[in-house]
Enzyme design. Sequence first.
Site, PDB file in Angstrom:
ATOM      1  N   GLY A 152       0.834  -1.201   0.000  1.00 26.59           N
ATOM      2  CA  GLY A 152       0.000   0.000   0.000  1.00 26.59           C
ATOM      3  C   GLY A 152       0.865   1.246   0.000  1.00 26.59           C
ATOM      4  N   SER A 153       0.309   2.312   0.529  1.00 25.24           N
ATOM      5  CA  SER A 153       0.999   3.604   0.473  1.00 25.24           C
ATOM      6  C   SER A 153       2.200   3.632   1.430  1.00 25.24           C
ATOM      7  CB  SER A 153       0.020   4.709   0.870  1.00 25.24           C
ATOM      8  OG  SER A 153      -0.480   4.437   2.168  1.00 25.24           O
ATOM      9  N   GLY A 187       2.914   2.073   5.173  1.00 23.53           N
ATOM     10  CA  GLY A 187       4.103   1.259   5.430  1.00 23.53           C
ATOM     11  C   GLY A 187       4.905   1.757   6.609  1.00 23.53           C
ATOM     12  N   GLU A 232       5.775  -3.384   0.642  1.00 25.59           N
ATOM     13  CA  GLU A 232       5.692  -3.102  -0.807  1.00 25.59           C
ATOM     14  C   GLU A 232       4.887  -1.819  -0.944  1.00 25.59           C
ATOM     15  OE1 GLU A 232       7.086  -4.861  -3.224  1.00 25.59           O
ATOM     16  OE2 GLU A 232       7.667  -6.688  -2.165  1.00 25.59           O
TER      17      GLU A 232
END
Length: 503
Positions: free
Chosen positions: A235-236, A240, A257
């Site tokens: 995600g963003s 993260g 990721e």
Amino acid sequence: MNNATLHTLLNSMGVDLRHYQGTELHSISPVDGTPLASLAANSAAQIDVRISRAQAAFQQWRQVPAPRRGELVRLFGEELRTHKEALGKIVTLEAGKILQEGLGEVQEMIDICDFAVGLSRQLYGLTIASERPGHRMMEQWLPLGVVGVISAFNFPVAVWAWNAALAFVCGDSVIWKPSEKTPLTAIATHALFMKAVARFGSDAPEGLAELIIGGRDAGASMVADPRIKLVSATGSTRMGKQVAAVCAQRLARSILELGGNNAMIVAPSADLEMAVRAITFSAVGTAGQRCTTLRRLCVHDSIYDTLVPRLQKIYAGLPVGSPLEKSTLVGPLIDQAAFDAMQTALATASSEHGKVYGGERVTVSGCEAGYYVRPAIIEMPTQTTSMHHETFAPILYVVRYHDLAQAIEWNNAVPQGLSSAIFTTDMREAETFVSATGSDCGIANVNIGPSGAEIGGAFGGEKDTGGGRESGSDAWKAYMRRATNTFNYSNSLPLAQGISFDI
Ligand code: NAD
């Protein structure tokens, strides 16, 4: 498009949506704004039960031989092949990807299943030469525990499969919290996996694959739970950083990721026909909502005036429309927030002396409530601050460069480090770009665009992209624990480093 189509598709996969009904979570189709379903979010107590079940499942699953575990993944791959069309269409309805990309996403799941089946017989360890006589050292890889997967809306099913197919053959159980924007694709995928479990038999324990429906809070409670040994979060970068902090606090493993801000350099010797196709697919595919979307284009001064007008012409004629139509190449943005963020980014670029082409809302007949846009190209005077941000929309910033060192510097100057590409037929330029002094990204391509990775390579990026790697190569090692074993088959007990310790 109507709900009847969706329900027929879900039924064909054995999903009974009544089990999920509620009022907390709303799946809205970005195609035309139709509410697809209202679902119940799992409570803290329900999440706790699911994690407990996954933990109990791990205790059993780790004892099943790895090639047998691979058989379950093989059966799941078969279910995906049978239901590819239907699942691909649900991805289109709920995430707004054009049908070709919806099908491509399911194909990616099939590919990773095939990879994982082979891997189930290749979880190789090492034999290591010991410095002591009559000793042998080895390294083996053992199952890790419960793996928590948190996924983003834009790859609503493939990301889970990248993680889960590997985790299952590695002997782990998996608990999945999909994006709150795409719960139905997850419910459908879970149902297909349960079909494979039913065919596999009793070796697959209850709780091997668990699904949590909910928003950020549900994800956050998974991340904080000490029973989850590895958190794989997609995600963003904002998300993260929050996940990383919590994992660090409890010393849990994570695979992150996160956002990308990917550039391509088009050098004087580039094959422009190929470059034009690669740029267009990479920049407007999935309506600019891929982590690997091409967002920054550095074009050499000598070809700039040939390439850029050509791109502008192509952009003006791109078929924008319902992703269910075969002729459409650019589908909708996920929601109004994505549209607003795009308009803000265009206004900021203008204020930085960028010349904006496109970017306006497009009305699609029958889909008036969907957020469709004409992809934008912005000619920038140089790489400005706003180009350091990832705006999850089809915006391609173009800058003119004079020497390769400058272009590589721009490629690397942003906080993110996911994907990158160069188009050149000059061997020196190509090698420089992928060398230690070239692109600092996890993916650096030559003569293909930055998006559309194959599953065989390790996927992920550096810096604000999070540093995680998933999918192919040796990414499987993150889902296992490494044990070093030393055996002494001699009649004496020599110590390492020749230490003498006589008692
Ligand atoms: P998002 O960060 O809003 O949400 C992603 C997931 O994280 C959702 O399931 C959400 O519920 C969950 N979440 C959010 N905050 C959380 C928290 N504090 N703790 C636990 N879970 C939390 O992202 P999005 O809008 O769905 O997806 C777009 C972003 O994802 C883009 O930045 C894109 O680049 C990135 N992305 C990266 C990759 C990659 O492989 N690098 C792949 C796909 C998408």
